[in-house]
Design a protein around this motif. Structure first.
Motif, short mmCIF file in Angstrom:
data_model
loop_
_atom_site.label_atom_id
_atom_site.label_comp_id
_atom_site.label_asym_id
_atom_site.label_seq_id
_atom_site.Cartn_x
_atom_site.Cartn_y
_atom_site.Cartn_z
N TYR A 4 0.84 -1.21 0.00
CA TYR A 4 0.00 0.00 0.00
C TYR A 4 0.87 1.26 0.00
CZ TYR A 4 -3.48 3.37 1.72
OH TYR A 4 -4.30 4.45 1.87
N LEU A 5 1.95 1.25 0.79
CA LEU A 5 2.80 2.43 0.93
C LEU A 5 3.80 2.60 -0.21
CD1 LEU A 5 3.62 2.23 4.75
CD2 LEU A 5 1.98 3.75 3.61
N HIS A 6 4.16 1.51 -0.87
CA HIS A 6 5.23 1.54 -1.88
C HIS A 6 5.08 2.66 -2.91
CE1 HIS A 6 8.45 0.08 -4.42
NE2 HIS A 6 7.61 0.10 -5.42
N GLU B 135 13.81 5.98 0.03
CA GLU B 135 14.54 6.68 1.09
C GLU B 135 13.60 7.38 2.08
OE1 GLU B 135 14.49 9.41 -2.55
OE2 GLU B 135 14.89 7.29 -2.18
N SER B 136 12.31 7.50 1.72
CA SER B 136 11.33 8.11 2.62
C SER B 136 10.43 7.07 3.28
CB SER B 136 10.48 9.13 1.85
OG SER B 136 11.27 10.22 1.46
N GLN B 137 10.73 5.79 3.07
CA GLN B 137 9.95 4.72 3.69
C GLN B 137 10.75 4.13 4.84
OE1 GLN B 137 8.24 1.99 0.87
NE2 GLN B 137 7.76 3.62 -0.56
N HIS B 138 10.14 4.13 6.01
CA HIS B 138 10.86 3.74 7.22
C HIS B 138 10.26 2.53 7.93
CE1 HIS B 138 13.00 7.52 6.73
NE2 HIS B 138 11.83 8.12 6.62
N PHE C 223 13.04 12.75 15.13
CA PHE C 223 13.60 12.24 16.38
C PHE C 223 14.41 10.97 16.08
CE2 PHE C 223 9.46 10.34 15.80
CZ PHE C 223 9.66 9.00 16.12
N GLY C 224 15.18 10.54 17.07
CA GLY C 224 15.95 9.31 16.90
C GLY C 224 16.86 9.40 15.70
N GLU C 225 16.82 8.39 14.85
CA GLU C 225 17.67 8.33 13.66
C GLU C 225 17.03 8.96 12.42
OE1 GLU C 225 19.08 4.36 13.05
OE2 GLU C 225 19.96 4.24 15.05
N TYR C 226 15.82 9.51 12.55
CA TYR C 226 15.15 10.12 11.41
C TYR C 226 15.83 11.43 11.02
CZ TYR C 226 11.27 6.91 12.22
OH TYR C 226 10.50 5.79 12.38
N ASP D 28 15.32 15.10 8.58
CA ASP D 28 14.27 15.96 8.04
C ASP D 28 13.93 15.49 6.63
OD1 ASP D 28 12.48 18.06 8.26
OD2 ASP D 28 13.86 19.49 7.35
N ASP D 29 12.65 15.31 6.36
CA ASP D 29 12.18 14.78 5.07
C ASP D 29 10.81 15.39 4.80
OD1 ASP D 29 11.09 13.30 2.96
OD2 ASP D 29 11.83 11.39 3.72
N PRO D 30 10.63 16.10 3.70
CA PRO D 30 9.32 16.71 3.42
C PRO D 30 8.20 15.69 3.24
CG PRO D 30 10.77 16.92 1.52
CD PRO D 30 11.61 16.36 2.64
N LEU D 31 8.56 14.42 3.04
CA LEU D 31 7.54 13.38 2.87
C LEU D 31 7.21 12.66 4.17
CD1 LEU D 31 8.70 11.92 -0.55
CD2 LEU D 31 6.93 13.63 -0.10
N SER D 32 7.83 13.07 5.27
CA SER D 32 7.58 12.45 6.58
C SER D 32 7.12 13.51 7.58
CB SER D 32 8.86 11.80 7.13
OG SER D 32 9.18 10.63 6.43
N PHE D 33 6.13 13.13 8.37
CA PHE D 33 5.69 13.92 9.50
C PHE D 33 5.97 13.12 10.75
CE2 PHE D 33 2.02 16.23 7.05
CZ PHE D 33 2.95 17.01 6.40
N PHE D 34 6.28 13.83 11.83
CA PHE D 34 6.63 13.20 13.10
C PHE D 34 5.68 13.72 14.18
CE2 PHE D 34 10.27 13.71 10.35
CZ PHE D 34 10.74 12.42 10.28
N PHE D 35 5.25 12.81 15.04
CA PHE D 35 4.27 13.15 16.06
C PHE D 35 4.68 12.58 17.41
CE2 PHE D 35 1.82 13.37 12.17
CZ PHE D 35 0.98 14.45 12.37
#
Length: 152
Positions: A25-27, A33-36, A135-138, A140-147
């Motif tokens: 679904y996420l692929h 590089e934006s898939q964690h 946070f952690g090993e993440y 900054d990525d415009p395709l990722s949000f952190f909560f």
């Protein structure tokens, strides 16, 4: 409708099926590089507490937490199958993961999600999660949000 949430090993057939469906679904939504998301093997290696939600015995969703000392727990591989969405099942999984994180004694629950995951973002925000920097090993990525949500 009978709903159950049971702790399962990520390599249980139902868990593996849900994780593979989530990956598929996420692929197309973001570059590699934006898939964690963790693989089944990494979930096992990192000792992620993993749960499968079933509706009338059918696997319908999943999610886990990875605990980082006494600092926080991170939500991993949270997913509800499309045909089961809109029934409050995401909130049920999130409640289970919050309970599990509290059992570990951590004060906060964190997560990373894709910027295109509008339903997931709405769920997290409705449940009191606030946007935070990576946070952690993440990175900054415009395709990722952190909560993050304080759960004490």
């Amino acid at each position: 409708m009978v709903i159950s949430i049971v702790r399962e090993r990520p390599d249980h057939p139902d868990a593996r099926m849900l994780i593979e469906e989530l990956s598929a679904y996420l692929h197309p939504l973001s570059p590699p590089e934006s898939q964690h998301g963790y693989s089944v093997e990494k979930l096992l290696d990192k000792q992620v507490d993993f749960f499968v939600l079933r509706v009338d015995g059918q696997p319908a969703g999943c999610g886990g937490i990875e605990v980082f000392g006494n600092h926080y727990a991170e939500i991993k591989r949270m997913y509800v199958c499309p045909q089961f969405r809109g029934r409050g099942l995401g909130k049920r999984i999130l409640d289970q993961l919050t309970t599990q994180a509290r059992a570990h004694g951590v004060p906060a629950l964190r997560l990373e999600t894709g910027s295109m995951m509008l339903d997931a973002i709405a769920l997290y925000e409705n449940q009191g999660f606030l946007r935070i920097p990576p946070f952690g090993e993440y990175k900054d990525d415009p395709l990722s949000f952190f909560f993050e949500k304080n759960i004490k």
